[in-house]
Motif scaffolding. Structure first.
Motif, PDB file in Angstrom:
ATOM      1  N   LYS A  58     -50.231  37.803  25.223  1.00  0.00           N
ATOM      2  CA  LYS A  58     -49.537  39.067  25.469  1.00  0.00           C
ATOM      3  C   LYS A  58     -48.710  38.946  26.735  1.00  0.00           C
ATOM      4  CE  LYS A  58     -53.715  41.219  23.634  1.00  0.00           C
ATOM      5  NZ  LYS A  58     -54.813  42.210  23.851  1.00  0.00           N
ATOM      6  N   THR A  59     -47.523  39.479  26.699  1.00  0.00           N
ATOM      7  CA  THR A  59     -46.684  39.493  27.890  1.00  0.00           C
ATOM      8  C   THR A  59     -46.193  40.920  28.127  1.00  0.00           C
ATOM      9  OG1 THR A  59     -44.764  38.860  26.565  1.00  0.00           O
ATOM     10  CG2 THR A  59     -45.937  37.089  27.701  1.00  0.00           C
ATOM     11  N   TYR A  60     -45.965  41.214  29.405  1.00  0.00           N
ATOM     12  CA  TYR A  60     -45.608  42.573  29.799  1.00  0.00           C
ATOM     13  C   TYR A  60     -44.468  42.571  30.810  1.00  0.00           C
ATOM     14  CZ  TYR A  60     -50.221  43.695  27.910  1.00  0.00           C
ATOM     15  OH  TYR A  60     -51.326  43.837  27.096  1.00  0.00           O
ATOM     16  N   ALA A  61     -43.678  43.613  30.761  1.00  0.00           N
ATOM     17  CA  ALA A  61     -42.706  43.843  31.815  1.00  0.00           C
ATOM     18  C   ALA A  61     -43.461  44.159  33.108  1.00  0.00           C
ATOM     19  CB  ALA A  61     -41.787  45.003  31.445  1.00  0.00           C
ATOM     20  N   ASP A  62     -42.879  43.776  34.218  1.00  0.00           N
ATOM     21  CA  ASP A  62     -43.560  43.971  35.505  1.00  0.00           C
ATOM     22  C   ASP A  62     -43.914  45.439  35.750  1.00  0.00           C
ATOM     23  OD1 ASP A  62     -41.758  41.397  37.383  1.00  0.00           O
ATOM     24  OD2 ASP A  62     -43.525  41.302  36.079  1.00  0.00           O
ATOM     25  N   PHE A  63     -43.089  46.344  35.292  1.00  0.00           N
ATOM     26  CA  PHE A  63     -43.308  47.749  35.608  1.00  0.00           C
ATOM     27  C   PHE A  63     -44.482  48.367  34.843  1.00  0.00           C
ATOM     28  CE2 PHE A  63     -41.490  49.197  31.681  1.00  0.00           C
ATOM     29  CZ  PHE A  63     -40.434  48.348  31.413  1.00  0.00           C
ATOM     30  N   VAL A  64     -45.048  47.650  33.852  1.00  0.00           N
ATOM     31  CA  VAL A  64     -46.197  48.204  33.126  1.00  0.00           C
ATOM     32  C   VAL A  64     -47.468  47.381  33.285  1.00  0.00           C
ATOM     33  CG1 VAL A  64     -44.701  49.286  31.431  1.00  0.00           C
ATOM     34  CG2 VAL A  64     -45.723  47.064  30.914  1.00  0.00           C
ATOM     35  N   LYS A  65     -47.381  46.263  33.972  1.00  0.00           N
ATOM     36  CA  LYS A  65     -48.562  45.402  34.130  1.00  0.00           C
ATOM     37  C   LYS A  65     -49.726  46.159  34.754  1.00  0.00           C
ATOM     38  CE  LYS A  65     -46.540  40.792  34.298  1.00  0.00           C
ATOM     39  NZ  LYS A  65     -46.191  39.636  35.153  1.00  0.00           N
ATOM     40  N   GLY A  66     -50.875  46.008  34.104  1.00  0.00           N
ATOM     41  CA  GLY A  66     -52.079  46.669  34.598  1.00  0.00           C
ATOM     42  C   GLY A  66     -52.230  48.103  34.128  1.00  0.00           C
ATOM     43  N   ARG A  67     -51.197  48.643  33.509  1.00  0.00           N
ATOM     44  CA  ARG A  67     -51.267  50.029  33.036  1.00  0.00           C
ATOM     45  C   ARG A  67     -51.221  50.115  31.515  1.00  0.00           C
ATOM     46  NH1 ARG A  67     -47.406  53.639  34.167  1.00  0.00           N
ATOM     47  NH2 ARG A  67     -45.708  52.104  34.254  1.00  0.00           N
ATOM     48  N   PHE A  68     -50.443  49.268  30.876  1.00  0.00           N
ATOM     49  CA  PHE A  68     -50.287  49.294  29.422  1.00  0.00           C
ATOM     50  C   PHE A  68     -50.981  48.069  28.814  1.00  0.00           C
ATOM     51  CE2 PHE A  68     -45.890  51.638  29.364  1.00  0.00           C
ATOM     52  CZ  PHE A  68     -46.435  52.665  30.094  1.00  0.00           C
ATOM     53  N   THR A  69     -51.490  48.241  27.596  1.00  0.00           N
ATOM     54  CA  THR A  69     -52.114  47.135  26.879  1.00  0.00           C
ATOM     55  C   THR A  69     -51.613  47.114  25.442  1.00  0.00           C
ATOM     56  OG1 THR A  69     -54.122  47.329  28.226  1.00  0.00           O
ATOM     57  CG2 THR A  69     -54.282  46.075  26.171  1.00  0.00           C
ATOM     58  N   ILE A  70     -51.060  45.980  25.049  1.00  0.00           N
ATOM     59  CA  ILE A  70     -50.606  45.815  23.674  1.00  0.00           C
ATOM     60  C   ILE A  70     -51.730  45.156  22.874  1.00  0.00           C
ATOM     61  CG2 ILE A  70     -49.593  43.528  24.055  1.00  0.00           C
ATOM     62  CD1 ILE A  70     -47.277  44.369  22.194  1.00  0.00           C
ATOM     63  N   SER A  71     -51.834  45.540  21.603  1.00  0.00           N
ATOM     64  CA  SER A  71     -52.833  44.926  20.729  1.00  0.00           C
ATOM     65  C   SER A  71     -52.368  45.087  19.290  1.00  0.00           C
ATOM     66  CB  SER A  71     -54.218  45.554  20.929  1.00  0.00           C
ATOM     67  OG  SER A  71     -54.200  46.929  20.591  1.00  0.00           O
ATOM     68  N   ARG A  72     -53.073  44.426  18.396  1.00  0.00           N
ATOM     69  CA  ARG A  72     -52.723  44.520  16.979  1.00  0.00           C
ATOM     70  C   ARG A  72     -53.961  44.359  16.127  1.00  0.00           C
ATOM     71  NH1 ARG A  72     -48.407  40.054  16.171  1.00  0.00           N
ATOM     72  NH2 ARG A  72     -48.502  40.694  13.970  1.00  0.00           N
ATOM     73  N   ASP A  73     -53.897  44.952  14.948  1.00  0.00           N
ATOM     74  CA  ASP A  73     -54.937  44.773  13.937  1.00  0.00           C
ATOM     75  C   ASP A  73     -54.236  44.266  12.682  1.00  0.00           C
ATOM     76  OD1 ASP A  73     -56.879  44.949  11.975  1.00  0.00           O
ATOM     77  OD2 ASP A  73     -57.727  46.800  12.756  1.00  0.00           O
ATOM     78  N   ASN A  74     -54.338  42.971  12.464  1.00  0.00           N
ATOM     79  CA  ASN A  74     -53.628  42.372  11.330  1.00  0.00           C
ATOM     80  C   ASN A  74     -54.226  42.794   9.984  1.00  0.00           C
ATOM     81  OD1 ASN A  74     -51.753  41.098  12.967  1.00  0.00           O
ATOM     82  ND2 ASN A  74     -52.877  39.158  13.029  1.00  0.00           N
ATOM     83  N   THR A  75     -55.465  43.257   9.971  1.00  0.00           N
ATOM     84  CA  THR A  75     -56.056  43.737   8.713  1.00  0.00           C
ATOM     85  C   THR A  75     -55.488  45.097   8.320  1.00  0.00           C
ATOM     86  OG1 THR A  75     -57.913  44.898   9.755  1.00  0.00           O
ATOM     87  CG2 THR A  75     -58.200  42.545   9.280  1.00  0.00           C
ATOM     88  N   LYS A  76     -54.921  45.798   9.309  1.00  0.00           N
ATOM     89  CA  LYS A  76     -54.353  47.123   9.052  1.00  0.00           C
ATOM     90  C   LYS A  76     -52.837  47.144   9.199  1.00  0.00           C
ATOM     91  CE  LYS A  76     -58.480  49.602  10.624  1.00  0.00           C
ATOM     92  NZ  LYS A  76     -59.032  50.589  11.589  1.00  0.00           N
ATOM     93  N   ASN A  77     -52.243  45.972   9.438  1.00  0.00           N
ATOM     94  CA  ASN A  77     -50.789  45.880   9.643  1.00  0.00           C
ATOM     95  C   ASN A  77     -50.309  46.867  10.705  1.00  0.00           C
ATOM     96  OD1 ASN A  77     -50.688  43.942   7.672  1.00  0.00           O
ATOM     97  ND2 ASN A  77     -49.372  45.087   6.278  1.00  0.00           N
ATOM     98  N   THR A  78     -51.068  46.950  11.775  1.00  0.00           N
ATOM     99  CA  THR A  78     -50.776  47.951  12.795  1.00  0.00           C
ATOM    100  C   THR A  78     -50.705  47.348  14.185  1.00  0.00           C
ATOM    101  OG1 THR A  78     -51.847  49.669  11.466  1.00  0.00           O
ATOM    102  CG2 THR A  78     -51.486  50.171  13.782  1.00  0.00           C
ATOM    103  N   LEU A  79     -49.692  47.761  14.914  1.00  0.00           N
ATOM    104  CA  LEU A  79     -49.479  47.379  16.303  1.00  0.00           C
ATOM    105  C   LEU A  79     -49.813  48.581  17.171  1.00  0.00           C
ATOM    106  CD1 LEU A  79     -48.133  45.249  18.303  1.00  0.00           C
ATOM    107  CD2 LEU A  79     -46.024  46.558  17.946  1.00  0.00           C
ATOM    108  N   TYR A  80     -50.384  48.316  18.337  1.00  0.00           N
ATOM    109  CA  TYR A  80     -50.773  49.399  19.236  1.00  0.00           C
ATOM    110  C   TYR A  80     -50.196  49.178  20.639  1.00  0.00           C
ATOM    111  CZ  TYR A  80     -54.364  50.109  15.675  1.00  0.00           C
ATOM    112  OH  TYR A  80     -55.028  50.316  14.487  1.00  0.00           O
ATOM    113  N   LEU A  81     -50.078  50.276  21.374  1.00  0.00           N
ATOM    114  CA  LEU A  81     -49.773  50.201  22.795  1.00  0.00           C
ATOM    115  C   LEU A  81     -50.577  51.292  23.485  1.00  0.00           C
ATOM    116  CD1 LEU A  81     -48.049  48.664  24.906  1.00  0.00           C
ATOM    117  CD2 LEU A  81     -46.414  50.573  24.763  1.00  0.00           C
ATOM    118  N   GLN A  82     -51.536  50.862  24.290  1.00  0.00           N
ATOM    119  CA  GLN A  82     -52.332  51.795  25.089  1.00  0.00           C
ATOM    120  C   GLN A  82     -51.618  52.013  26.411  1.00  0.00           C
ATOM    121  OE1 GLN A  82     -55.329  53.405  24.340  1.00  0.00           O
ATOM    122  NE2 GLN A  82     -55.027  54.486  26.290  1.00  0.00           N
TER     123      GLN A  82
END
Length: 112
Positions: A58-82
């Motif tokens: 996972k890679t992040y823009a500097d302005f969101v590091k430590g605050r946002f988290t990207i993830s995915r569930d390939n069984t559900k074909n879904t991408l997330y952003l916390q």
């Protein structure tokens, strides 16, 4: 036909949290890198984060590091952003992106 449908946006106070989702269809989701980008009113598109097909890189823009988290569930074909510790400057339309495709976006508004 590639389809990307984002959801989960809304109005939140500074310091609050949201979880964005992107339901993908029309392509082999588990084999593609996926991204989140955003666009604030009157500004250009800004890259936020990228995740590899397996979800372990996972890679992040500097302005969101430590605050946002990207993830995915390939069984559900879904991408997330916390999104945590939201700031007023995070106000934007957030889009999920696959190659040259993006969804209709979900609006995040951070305001007291």
């Amino acid at each position: 036909e590639v389809q990307l449908v984002e959801s989960g946006g809304g109005l939140v106070q500074p310091g609050g949290s949201l979880r964005l989702s992107c339901l993908a269809s029309g392509f082999p989701f588990s084999t593609y890198h996926m991204q989140w980008v955003r666009q604030a009113p009157g500004k250009g598109i800004e890259w936020v984060s990228t995740i590899n097909p397996g979800g372990d890189v996972k890679t992040y823009a500097d302005f969101v590091k430590g605050r946002f988290t990207i993830s995915r569930d390939n069984t559900k074909n879904t991408l997330y952003l916390q999104l945590n510790s939201l700031k007023t400057e995070d106000t934007a339309m957030y889009y999920c992106v696959k190659s040259y495709y993006r969804g209709q976006g979900t609006q995040v508004t951070v305001s007291s």
